[in-house]
Design an enzyme around this catalytic site. Structure first.
Site: not given
Length: 137
Positions: A68-70
């Site tokens: 994931a990446d935010t």
């Protein structure tokens, strides 16, 4: 099947633990996280999650790989990762009194299957912050 988390983020481990999921391994992906020229926030978050999953899946071909990446965005502008006080202050001043988006791209690589991705978008309205509130933060 083994589950590998492609992240070094303690927050991601905590989120998984809250739903009773404990990865078999944690293998942070070593990728360039800089936005591409002209890249907008949504595609940026999805691309980073997909690249992280693919990079770790290449080393863990028999495992499920979750990545994931935010990204925090104001309009089309992607805010930098906060690594020092000056960047934090600049970001807080920019966000003060405005709406912004927190975009999380999620990717799952499974052996023999197409990479699956999803984007979660949250809109946040931040009140105008005083200098004292920014100092406190």
């Amino acid at each position: 099947m083994r589950l590998v988390l492609a992240s070094a983020s303690p927050r991601r481990l905590d989120l998984l633990a809250r739903i009773g999921v404990v990865p078999d391994a944690v293998r942070p992906a070593d990728i360039n996280e800089e936005p591409l020229k002209g890249e907008f926030p949504r595609p940026h978050a999805l691309r980073l999650a997909a690249e992280k999953a693919a990079a770790v899946a290449a080393k863990e071909p028999d495992a499920l790989v979750l990545a994931a990446d935010t990204v925090v965005a104001v309009g089309r502008r992607i805010l930098p990762k906060v690594e020092d006080e000056a960047t934090l202050r600049a970001c807080m001043k920019l966000l003060s009194g405005r709406r912004h988006k927190v975009l999380t791209g999620v990717a799952l690589a499974a052996p023999g299957q197409k990479l699956r991705t999803r984007l979660v978008e949250t809109v946040i309205a931040m009140k105008a912050l005083s200098a004292e509130e920014i100092d406190y933060y």
